[in-house]
Design a protein around this motif. Sequence first.
Motif, PDB file in Angstrom:
ATOM      1  N   GLY A 113      12.268   8.501  12.393  1.00 32.20           N
ATOM      2  CA  GLY A 113      11.991   6.946  12.814  1.00 32.20           C
ATOM      3  C   GLY A 113      12.333   6.135  11.699  1.00 32.20           C
ATOM      4  N   LYS A 114      12.422   6.615  10.419  1.00 28.51           N
ATOM      5  CA  LYS A 114      12.504   6.046   9.039  1.00 28.51           C
ATOM      6  C   LYS A 114      11.320   5.117   8.753  1.00 28.51           C
ATOM      7  N   PRO A 115      10.199   5.488   8.908  1.00 29.27           N
ATOM      8  CA  PRO A 115       8.980   4.542   8.211  1.00 29.27           C
ATOM      9  C   PRO A 115       9.038   4.668   6.746  1.00 29.27           C
ATOM     10  N   LYS A 116       8.444   3.613   6.288  1.00 31.70           N
ATOM     11  CA  LYS A 116       8.302   3.332   4.748  1.00 31.70           C
ATOM     12  C   LYS A 116       7.237   4.524   4.501  1.00 31.70           C
ATOM     13  N   VAL A 117       7.654   5.367   3.767  1.00 29.55           N
ATOM     14  CA  VAL A 117       6.864   6.604   3.311  1.00 29.55           C
ATOM     15  C   VAL A 117       7.387   6.878   1.847  1.00 29.55           C
ATOM     16  N   ASP A 118       6.381   6.644   0.894  1.00 29.83           N
ATOM     17  CA  ASP A 118       6.634   6.731  -0.662  1.00 29.83           C
ATOM     18  C   ASP A 118       6.756   8.280  -1.132  1.00 29.83           C
ATOM     19  N   MET A 119       5.871   8.974  -0.716  1.00 25.68           N
ATOM     20  CA  MET A 119       5.985  10.479  -1.115  1.00 25.68           C
ATOM     21  C   MET A 119       5.526  11.469   0.071  1.00 25.68           C
ATOM     22  N   VAL A 120       6.175  12.349   0.067  1.00 27.71           N
ATOM     23  CA  VAL A 120       5.873  13.311   1.206  1.00 27.71           C
ATOM     24  C   VAL A 120       5.576  14.724   0.381  1.00 27.71           C
ATOM     25  N   PHE A 121       4.411  15.295   0.967  1.00 26.22           N
ATOM     26  CA  PHE A 121       3.868  16.567   0.347  1.00 26.22           C
ATOM     27  C   PHE A 121       4.100  17.607   1.445  1.00 26.22           C
ATOM     28  N   LEU A 122       4.743  18.679   1.147  1.00 24.48           N
ATOM     29  CA  LEU A 122       5.359  19.621   2.149  1.00 24.48           C
ATOM     30  C   LEU A 122       5.060  21.007   1.612  1.00 24.48           C
ATOM     31  N   ASP A 123       4.201  21.553   2.641  1.00 25.36           N
ATOM     32  CA  ASP A 123       3.863  23.184   2.210  1.00 25.36           C
ATOM     33  C   ASP A 123       5.277  23.863   2.362  1.00 25.36           C
ATOM     34  N   ILE A 124       5.741  24.709   1.548  1.00 21.46           N
ATOM     35  CA  ILE A 124       6.749  25.360   1.857  1.00 21.46           C
ATOM     36  C   ILE A 124       6.611  26.651   2.973  1.00 21.46           C
ATOM     37  N   LEU A 125       5.546  27.247   3.111  1.00 26.78           N
ATOM     38  CA  LEU A 125       5.546  28.454   4.154  1.00 26.78           C
ATOM     39  C   LEU A 125       4.639  27.708   5.238  1.00 26.78           C
ATOM     40  N   MET A 126       5.816  27.294   6.301  1.00 29.46           N
ATOM     41  CA  MET A 126       4.998  27.071   7.532  1.00 29.46           C
ATOM     42  C   MET A 126       5.841  27.608   8.487  1.00 29.46           C
ATOM     43  N   PRO A 127       5.139  28.101   9.706  1.00 33.90           N
ATOM     44  CA  PRO A 127       5.809  28.463  10.902  1.00 33.90           C
ATOM     45  C   PRO A 127       6.587  27.395  11.501  1.00 33.90           C
ATOM     46  N   GLU A 128       7.725  27.694  12.284  1.00 31.16           N
ATOM     47  CA  GLU A 128       8.776  26.814  13.042  1.00 31.16           C
ATOM     48  C   GLU A 128       9.792  26.291  12.079  1.00 31.16           C
ATOM     49  N   LEU A 129       9.369  25.893  10.880  1.00 34.66           N
ATOM     50  CA  LEU A 129      10.242  24.966  10.116  1.00 34.66           C
ATOM     51  C   LEU A 129       9.597  25.057   8.736  1.00 34.66           C
ATOM     52  N   SER A 130      10.347  25.600   7.636  1.00 32.64           N
ATOM     53  CA  SER A 130       9.979  25.791   6.158  1.00 32.64           C
ATOM     54  C   SER A 130       9.713  24.339   5.709  1.00 32.64           C
ATOM     55  N   GLY A 131       8.934  24.118   4.611  1.00 37.58           N
ATOM     56  CA  GLY A 131       9.142  23.046   3.906  1.00 37.58           C
ATOM     57  C   GLY A 131      10.214  22.767   2.987  1.00 37.58           C
ATOM     58  N   MET A 167       0.878  -1.196  -0.093  1.00 39.00           N
ATOM     59  CA  MET A 167      -0.044   0.059   0.130  1.00 39.00           C
ATOM     60  C   MET A 167       0.948   1.227   0.022  1.00 39.00           C
ATOM     61  N   THR A 168       0.618   2.136  -0.902  1.00 35.52           N
ATOM     62  CA  THR A 168       1.366   3.596  -1.075  1.00 35.52           C
ATOM     63  C   THR A 168       0.928   4.372   0.160  1.00 35.52           C
ATOM     64  N   HIS A 169       2.214   4.823   0.842  1.00 40.18           N
ATOM     65  CA  HIS A 169       2.147   5.625   1.916  1.00 40.18           C
ATOM     66  C   HIS A 169       2.502   6.872   1.708  1.00 40.18           C
ATOM     67  N   PHE A 170       1.821   7.988   1.979  1.00 39.25           N
ATOM     68  CA  PHE A 170       1.914   9.369   1.887  1.00 39.25           C
ATOM     69  C   PHE A 170       2.050  10.097   3.286  1.00 39.25           C
ATOM     70  N   LEU A 171       3.052  11.053   3.374  1.00 35.48           N
ATOM     71  CA  LEU A 171       3.081  11.931   4.482  1.00 35.48           C
ATOM     72  C   LEU A 171       2.534  13.384   4.020  1.00 35.48           C
ATOM     73  N   LEU A 172       1.917  13.904   4.516  1.00 36.38           N
ATOM     74  CA  LEU A 172       1.508  15.147   4.183  1.00 36.38           C
ATOM     75  C   LEU A 172       1.574  16.222   5.072  1.00 36.38           C
ATOM     76  N   CYS A 173       2.389  17.330   5.078  1.00 32.16           N
ATOM     77  CA  CYS A 173       2.375  18.460   6.251  1.00 32.16           C
ATOM     78  C   CYS A 173       2.058  19.786   5.654  1.00 32.16           C
ATOM     79  N   ASP A 174       1.015  20.391   6.262  1.00 24.87           N
ATOM     80  CA  ASP A 174       0.841  21.794   5.923  1.00 24.87           C
ATOM     81  C   ASP A 174       0.058  22.265   7.272  1.00 24.87           C
TER      82      ASP A 174
END
Length: 234
Positions: A46-64, A1-8
């Motif tokens: 933790g190096k989980p198996k994540v196939d694709m990461v979606f990152l917003d660029i403009l975020m507080p604390e840490l940019s994408g 199963m394809t695993h995605f991480l999304l951060c926004d």
Amino acid sequence: MTHFLLCDDDLNALETLSKHIREFYNGNCQITPYLNPLKALLFLEGKPKVDMVFLDILMPELSGTTLAQTIRDKGYKGSIVFTTSSNDYAAQSYQVQALNYLLKPTAKEDITKLLTQFESQRLGSQRGITIQKKNLFRKIAFKDIMYLEVIGHYLYFHLADGETLKLYAALSEYLDELLSCEKIAQCHRSYLVNLDYVSSFSRTNVVMNDLTPISISRSFRSFQDKCVKHLFSK
């Protein structure tokens, strides 16, 4: 199963993106969403198996872009996609070998194109060439070739894992087969490179991920266009 991480940090954007991805896979995928980039980083460390990461660029604390560079430095080899409301950061995405750069709000058709491309690349990732060295045959996957160098009557296959294969052969014996891979391009009569491993490039040179500088011959100026097209392919 394809695993995605999304951060926004925008909940609505996060939910919209999740919806588009689930619809593409008919729900047969795993999505791990984060509003906080520091928590996303902690999870990825933790190096989980994540196939694709979606990152917003403009975020507080840490940019994408900073988050992307951090996880690349820690060994993440999966795909990275940036989502942002501004197109001022496109150049930065090249430094972390981003698969794509999408403007918000993310449209369903854009996500469909992106995921179709992603799945197509995964299916073709085992394509390669078979070389013969004396009485031994070996298959080299295109995805494992960083660049190929011609010196005299020898071909040197520089692989992504650091191995170098020396083969007594003419480039013409393998050229058509190598160029059948859309990720491999010729920048000089003596060099072919895998665009996935390009760290940066200028009008006259390309630098690979292992910091090897390679000249771009005048006869192959279109190589620069191929680099840009590969980065922002849709």
